[in-house]
Design a protein around this motif. Structure first.
Motif, PDB file in Angstrom:
ATOM      1  N   ALA A  20      35.205 -24.488-108.142  1.00  0.00           N
ATOM      2  CA  ALA A  20      34.726 -23.307-108.856  1.00  0.00           C
ATOM      3  C   ALA A  20      35.268 -23.310-110.269  1.00  0.00           C
ATOM      4  CB  ALA A  20      35.171 -22.031-108.138  1.00  0.00           C
ATOM      5  N   ASP A  21      34.600 -22.574-111.127  1.00  0.00           N
ATOM      6  CA  ASP A  21      35.144 -22.284-112.444  1.00  0.00           C
ATOM      7  C   ASP A  21      35.373 -20.778-112.514  1.00  0.00           C
ATOM      8  OD1 ASP A  21      32.624 -21.125-112.797  1.00  0.00           O
ATOM      9  OD2 ASP A  21      31.839 -22.868-113.848  1.00  0.00           O
ATOM     10  N   PHE A  22      35.714 -20.270-113.686  1.00  0.00           N
ATOM     11  CA  PHE A  22      36.014 -18.849-113.767  1.00  0.00           C
ATOM     12  C   PHE A  22      34.767 -17.996-113.516  1.00  0.00           C
ATOM     13  CE2 PHE A  22      36.487 -14.800-115.970  1.00  0.00           C
ATOM     14  CZ  PHE A  22      37.708 -14.371-115.480  1.00  0.00           C
ATOM     15  N   GLU A  23      33.598 -18.468-113.966  1.00  0.00           N
ATOM     16  CA  GLU A  23      32.400 -17.649-113.888  1.00  0.00           C
ATOM     17  C   GLU A  23      31.827 -17.561-112.484  1.00  0.00           C
ATOM     18  OE1 GLU A  23      32.924 -19.862-116.297  1.00  0.00           O
ATOM     19  OE2 GLU A  23      33.164 -18.514-118.011  1.00  0.00           O
ATOM     20  N   VAL A  24      31.889 -18.648-111.709  1.00  0.00           N
ATOM     21  CA  VAL A  24      31.307 -18.673-110.369  1.00  0.00           C
ATOM     22  C   VAL A  24      32.382 -19.142-109.388  1.00  0.00           C
ATOM     23  CG1 VAL A  24      29.500 -19.568-108.863  1.00  0.00           C
ATOM     24  CG2 VAL A  24      29.023 -19.175-111.293  1.00  0.00           C
ATOM     25  N   ARG A  25      32.756 -18.260-108.444  1.00  0.00           N
ATOM     26  CA  ARG A  25      33.766 -18.591-107.449  1.00  0.00           C
ATOM     27  C   ARG A  25      33.126 -18.522-106.072  1.00  0.00           C
ATOM     28  NH1 ARG A  25      39.288 -15.663-109.731  1.00  0.00           N
ATOM     29  NH2 ARG A  25      39.090 -16.426-111.874  1.00  0.00           N
ATOM     30  N   THR A  26      32.890 -19.683-105.500  1.00  0.00           N
ATOM     31  CA  THR A  26      32.154 -19.771-104.248  1.00  0.00           C
ATOM     32  C   THR A  26      33.114 -19.702-103.066  1.00  0.00           C
ATOM     33  OG1 THR A  26      32.244 -22.179-104.367  1.00  0.00           O
ATOM     34  CG2 THR A  26      30.316 -21.097-105.321  1.00  0.00           C
ATOM     35  N   PRO A  67      29.686 -16.636 -87.677  1.00  0.00           N
ATOM     36  CA  PRO A  67      29.672 -17.339 -88.964  1.00  0.00           C
ATOM     37  C   PRO A  67      29.636 -16.397 -90.159  1.00  0.00           C
ATOM     38  CG  PRO A  67      27.512 -17.431 -87.933  1.00  0.00           C
ATOM     39  CD  PRO A  67      28.441 -16.831 -86.916  1.00  0.00           C
ATOM     40  N   GLY A  68      29.201 -15.151 -89.943  1.00  0.00           N
ATOM     41  CA  GLY A  68      29.086 -14.226 -91.061  1.00  0.00           C
ATOM     42  C   GLY A  68      27.957 -14.616 -92.005  1.00  0.00           C
ATOM     43  N   GLN A  69      27.891 -13.920 -93.115  1.00  0.00           N
ATOM     44  CA  GLN A  69      26.881 -14.208 -94.132  1.00  0.00           C
ATOM     45  C   GLN A  69      27.537 -14.222 -95.497  1.00  0.00           C
ATOM     46  OE1 GLN A  69      23.343 -11.854 -93.989  1.00  0.00           O
ATOM     47  NE2 GLN A  69      23.101 -12.053 -91.787  1.00  0.00           N
ATOM     48  N   ARG A  70      27.005 -15.051 -96.385  1.00  0.00           N
ATOM     49  CA  ARG A  70      27.528 -15.104 -97.752  1.00  0.00           C
ATOM     50  C   ARG A  70      26.948 -13.955 -98.571  1.00  0.00           C
ATOM     51  NH1 ARG A  70      27.457 -21.500 -99.527  1.00  0.00           N
ATOM     52  NH2 ARG A  70      28.909 -22.254 -97.926  1.00  0.00           N
ATOM     53  N   GLU A  71      27.836 -13.280 -99.283  1.00  0.00           N
ATOM     54  CA  GLU A  71      27.425 -12.191-100.163  1.00  0.00           C
ATOM     55  C   GLU A  71      28.099 -12.385-101.516  1.00  0.00           C
ATOM     56  OE1 GLU A  71      25.261  -9.878 -99.507  1.00  0.00           O
ATOM     57  OE2 GLU A  71      25.043 -10.030 -97.312  1.00  0.00           O
ATOM     58  N   MET A  72      27.370 -12.044-102.587  1.00  0.00           N
ATOM     59  CA  MET A  72      27.898 -12.207-103.933  1.00  0.00           C
ATOM     60  C   MET A  72      28.270 -10.868-104.553  1.00  0.00           C
ATOM     61  SD  MET A  72      27.074 -12.142-107.486  1.00  0.00           S
ATOM     62  CE  MET A  72      25.327 -12.477-107.754  1.00  0.00           C
ATOM     63  N   ASP A  73      29.454 -10.792-105.136  1.00  0.00           N
ATOM     64  CA  ASP A  73      29.920  -9.606-105.858  1.00  0.00           C
ATOM     65  C   ASP A  73      29.865  -9.924-107.344  1.00  0.00           C
ATOM     66  OD1 ASP A  73      30.929  -7.140-106.441  1.00  0.00           O
ATOM     67  OD2 ASP A  73      32.998  -7.622-105.956  1.00  0.00           O
ATOM     68  N   LEU A 103      30.969 -12.444-117.588  1.00  0.00           N
ATOM     69  CA  LEU A 103      30.234 -12.234-116.338  1.00  0.00           C
ATOM     70  C   LEU A 103      30.748 -13.218-115.294  1.00  0.00           C
ATOM     71  CD1 LEU A 103      26.604 -11.971-117.779  1.00  0.00           C
ATOM     72  CD2 LEU A 103      28.290 -10.158-117.490  1.00  0.00           C
ATOM     73  N   THR A 104      31.044 -12.728-114.111  1.00  0.00           N
ATOM     74  CA  THR A 104      31.498 -13.608-113.031  1.00  0.00           C
ATOM     75  C   THR A 104      30.763 -13.274-111.735  1.00  0.00           C
ATOM     76  OG1 THR A 104      33.306 -12.173-112.259  1.00  0.00           O
ATOM     77  CG2 THR A 104      33.811 -13.698-114.055  1.00  0.00           C
ATOM     78  N   GLN A 105      30.614 -14.305-110.913  1.00  0.00           N
ATOM     79  CA  GLN A 105      30.044 -14.154-109.573  1.00  0.00           C
ATOM     80  C   GLN A 105      31.103 -14.576-108.562  1.00  0.00           C
ATOM     81  OE1 GLN A 105      26.343 -16.277-109.144  1.00  0.00           O
ATOM     82  NE2 GLN A 105      25.658 -15.718-111.200  1.00  0.00           N
ATOM     83  N   ARG A 106      31.462 -13.670-107.652  1.00  0.00           N
ATOM     84  CA  ARG A 106      32.468 -13.965-106.638  1.00  0.00           C
ATOM     85  C   ARG A 106      31.821 -13.855-105.256  1.00  0.00           C
ATOM     86  NH1 ARG A 106      38.086 -11.459-109.132  1.00  0.00           N
ATOM     87  NH2 ARG A 106      37.645 -12.071-111.283  1.00  0.00           N
ATOM     88  N   TRP A 107      31.879 -14.956-104.522  1.00  0.00           N
ATOM     89  CA  TRP A 107      31.195 -15.036-103.240  1.00  0.00           C
ATOM     90  C   TRP A 107      32.157 -14.802-102.087  1.00  0.00           C
ATOM     91  CZ3 TRP A 107      25.965 -15.690-102.462  1.00  0.00           C
ATOM     92  CH2 TRP A 107      25.214 -15.937-103.618  1.00  0.00           C
ATOM     93  N   TYR A 108      31.652 -14.144-101.053  1.00  0.00           N
ATOM     94  CA  TYR A 108      32.454 -13.790 -99.886  1.00  0.00           C
ATOM     95  C   TYR A 108      31.669 -14.093 -98.610  1.00  0.00           C
ATOM     96  CZ  TYR A 108      35.262 -11.022-103.176  1.00  0.00           C
ATOM     97  OH  TYR A 108      36.044 -10.619-104.230  1.00  0.00           O
TER      98      TYR A 108
END
Length: 248
Positions: A20-26, A67-73, A103-108
């Motif tokens: 990941a980088d700062f903008e997109v954290r998977t 397994p849950g689901q991926r969601e983006m914050d 702007l950042t995208q953080r995935w959970y």
């Protein structure tokens, strides 16, 4: 202590970081080696610069209960502020007027649950078991905002924790009409001699916070001896009965 540990990780949110980088954290689809080592180091009260060579000797087998689901914050940082109040750049300066918003995208993972067998040297397992029962720092599921909603340590001193994954109650809703979905397992060593890995992920922690690739084996199996115990108090009741039977 002999054998190994059985852990359980579930909560509203989990996030097991990958490249990941700062903008997109998977996030990975399951707990990573680096994330699990960090969780144990947190319970042990170790600072970030600690040499965790002992934790690197542990092996993990992961059962995916849900397994849950991926969601983006979606995050914005620094928007609407004067230039001198926006986040500084790496050289300590500030961005041009109107360009200070980051702007950042953080995935959970949402609503995921994992049961994990931990094996390795007995002294390390004993220290981890004690720390999980009385953690020095509050444990979290990949990120500090991701708190567990159940006790993490299920059992310690389990003779064969990997085999026990076939019997621990599953933290998932019982199947409708009697049709049970198979259960996914992730191994960090080949479950059959000579079996090639199914994938590789970069989550093997090394010195100076660098990470190396490691192989992963993925299998799916039916578990006739592990009941679908439901959620919440239903699962906790089934888990308590399992623990009492294991101690008998």
């Amino acid at each position: 202590m002999s054998g190994g540990l059985l852990l359980h990780l579930s909560g509203p949110l989990q996030s097991w970081g990958s490249d990941a980088d700062f903008e997109v954290r998977t996030t990975h689809r399951w707990p990573t080696r680096s994330g699990l080592a960090g969780l144990l180091a947190c319970c042990l009260g170790r600072p970030r610069d600690t040499d965790n060579t002992d934790l690197a000797e542990l092996s993990y087998t992961i059962r995916v209960d849900r397994p849950g689901q991926r969601e983006m914050d979606f995050h914005t940082v620094g928007g609407g502020y004067p230039r001198h109040l926006t986040p500084p750049t790496a050289d300590g300066k500030f961005r041009k007027l109107g360009e200070g918003t980051i702007l950042t995208q953080r995935w959970y993972l949402t609503d995921a649950a994992f049961t994990i067998a931990v094996t390795g040297p007995a002294p390390t397992l004993a220290r981890c078991a004690e720390a999980l029962q009385r953690p020095r720092f509050a444990p979290y599921l990949g990120r500090r905002s991701c708190v567990p909603d159940t006790p993490i340590l299920i059992l310690d001193a389990v003779t064969d924790p990997v085999a026990e994954l076939d019997r621990v109650p599953l933290h998932r809703t019982p199947a409708r009409f009697g049709h049970r979905d198979p259960v996914t397992f992730l191994y960090d060593t080949a479950p059959e001699p000579g079996a090639p890995p199914d994938t590789e992920i970069r989550d093997q922690p090394g010195p100076r916070r660098r990470f190396a690739d490691r192989p992963v084996w993925e299998r799916q199996r039916q578990l006739p001896d592990a009941e679908d115990a439901g959620r919440g108090t239903d699962w906790l009741t089934a888990l308590l009965a399992y623990r009492e039977a294991a101690a008998a």
